[in-house]
Design a protein around this motif. Sequence first.
Motif, short mmCIF file in Angstrom:
data_model
loop_
_atom_site.label_atom_id
_atom_site.label_comp_id
_atom_site.label_asym_id
_atom_site.label_seq_id
_atom_site.Cartn_x
_atom_site.Cartn_y
_atom_site.Cartn_z
N MET A 54 9.11 3.82 -7.01
CA MET A 54 7.76 3.80 -6.46
C MET A 54 7.74 4.02 -4.95
O MET A 54 6.68 4.01 -4.34
N ILE A 55 8.93 4.20 -4.35
CA ILE A 55 8.97 4.48 -2.92
C ILE A 55 8.54 5.91 -2.67
O ILE A 55 9.05 6.85 -3.29
N LEU B 66 6.99 7.31 -14.72
CA LEU B 66 6.91 7.30 -16.19
C LEU B 66 8.23 7.72 -16.81
O LEU B 66 8.65 7.15 -17.83
N GLY B 67 8.91 8.68 -16.19
CA GLY B 67 10.22 9.07 -16.69
C GLY B 67 11.24 7.96 -16.59
O GLY B 67 12.08 7.80 -17.48
N HIS B 68 11.15 7.16 -15.52
CA HIS B 68 12.05 6.01 -15.39
C HIS B 68 11.82 5.01 -16.53
O HIS B 68 12.78 4.47 -17.09
N TYR B 69 10.56 4.78 -16.87
CA TYR B 69 10.27 3.85 -17.96
C TYR B 69 10.77 4.38 -19.30
O TYR B 69 11.24 3.61 -20.15
N ILE B 70 10.68 5.68 -19.51
CA ILE B 70 11.18 6.26 -20.76
C ILE B 70 12.69 6.09 -20.85
O ILE B 70 13.23 5.77 -21.93
N LYS C 3 17.62 -2.28 -13.50
CA LYS C 3 16.39 -1.56 -13.84
C LYS C 3 15.25 -1.97 -12.93
O LYS C 3 14.39 -1.15 -12.59
N LEU C 4 15.22 -3.25 -12.52
CA LEU C 4 14.16 -3.70 -11.63
C LEU C 4 14.26 -3.00 -10.28
O LEU C 4 13.25 -2.50 -9.75
N PHE C 5 15.46 -2.92 -9.73
CA PHE C 5 15.63 -2.20 -8.47
C PHE C 5 15.40 -0.70 -8.67
O PHE C 5 14.91 0.00 -7.76
N PHE C 6 15.72 -0.20 -9.85
CA PHE C 6 15.52 1.21 -10.17
C PHE C 6 14.03 1.55 -10.14
O PHE C 6 13.61 2.58 -9.60
N ILE C 7 13.19 0.67 -10.70
CA ILE C 7 11.75 0.89 -10.70
C ILE C 7 11.18 0.74 -9.30
O ILE C 7 10.27 1.49 -8.89
N ILE C 8 11.68 -0.24 -8.53
CA ILE C 8 11.21 -0.41 -7.17
C ILE C 8 11.46 0.84 -6.34
O ILE C 8 10.58 1.34 -5.62
N LYS C 9 12.67 1.39 -6.47
CA LYS C 9 12.98 2.61 -5.73
C LYS C 9 12.19 3.80 -6.24
O LYS C 9 11.90 4.73 -5.49
N GLY D 295 0.78 -1.23 0.00
CA GLY D 295 0.00 0.00 0.00
C GLY D 295 0.81 1.27 0.00
O GLY D 295 0.22 2.37 0.02
N GLN D 296 2.14 1.19 -0.04
CA GLN D 296 2.98 2.38 0.02
C GLN D 296 3.49 2.84 -1.35
O GLN D 296 4.19 3.85 -1.43
N ALA D 297 3.17 2.11 -2.40
CA ALA D 297 3.68 2.47 -3.74
C ALA D 297 3.00 3.74 -4.24
O ALA D 297 1.82 3.99 -3.96
N VAL D 298 3.76 4.54 -4.96
CA VAL D 298 3.24 5.77 -5.56
C VAL D 298 3.46 5.70 -7.06
O VAL D 298 4.49 5.20 -7.54
N PHE D 299 2.49 6.17 -7.82
CA PHE D 299 2.58 6.21 -9.27
C PHE D 299 2.50 7.67 -9.71
O PHE D 299 1.44 8.30 -9.61
#
Length: 261
Positions: free
Chosen positions: A259-260, A170-174, A251-257, A161-165
Amino acid sequence: MDFLMSNVFLRIDILLLVFVRFLGFFATSPIFGGRNAPTYAKIGFSFIVSTIVLSTMPTMTVTYEDTILGYVLLVLKELTVGAIFGFLVYIILTIFYLAGQLIDYQIGFSMISVLDPLSNIQVPITGNLYYFMVLTILLVTNGHHKIIQALFYSYQVLPIGQAVFNSELLGHYIVILSDIFIISIKVASPIIGAILILDFALGILARTAPQMNMFVIGLPLKLILGLACLVVVMPLFTMIYNYVSKELFEKLFFIIKGMIP
């Protein structure tokens, strides 16, 4: 059994949220998802892993509005988090599809594609070969275990429940997509370079002997040279996999961080 009853099944609300994140990942990732894995197997494996996570993290808690709508929104949020992780693994592995498409364009296979029964999409021949080779190496080297470990790690830095979108995600995905194009060009660069040298040689030959039909001569030469380069590059594929797998976990850890909160 008493331990499971006291730590897992009596916390069924948290178990369901953990289960949904894993289910979203297993449904979208190319390794565990697709038509090659039965739906019941995905659900069962997600439930087993969820019980392991909850039993190893007895202090895991979650806060939400004490209404059905609040809990449903939290379930959808966790499902989205898992789907984002699985989709990231998918787009990283599409490096080999894109590299194969670039190679096929150079050696004359661009008009030929095959239907991948696992993803139900048209894929290039060389890209399909690269893709299944990297999946084989990933399974042999227990890379799928490391991916599951990364999901376990996500609960430590990204609680339920702590993830933020936001726009930063979106910039990370780009950034990741731009890196995918660069890496795919690097993977295909040996064959592209060899075909480019052949094109220069054929151009010089066309100027010196204009009566020769370079179109008829060039097509089989490109095909032979491209296949020969593929044979030469195959022993180096382990190095390519190591480089791409390193990028995958970074990149997986990059996306996880990302959303913190």
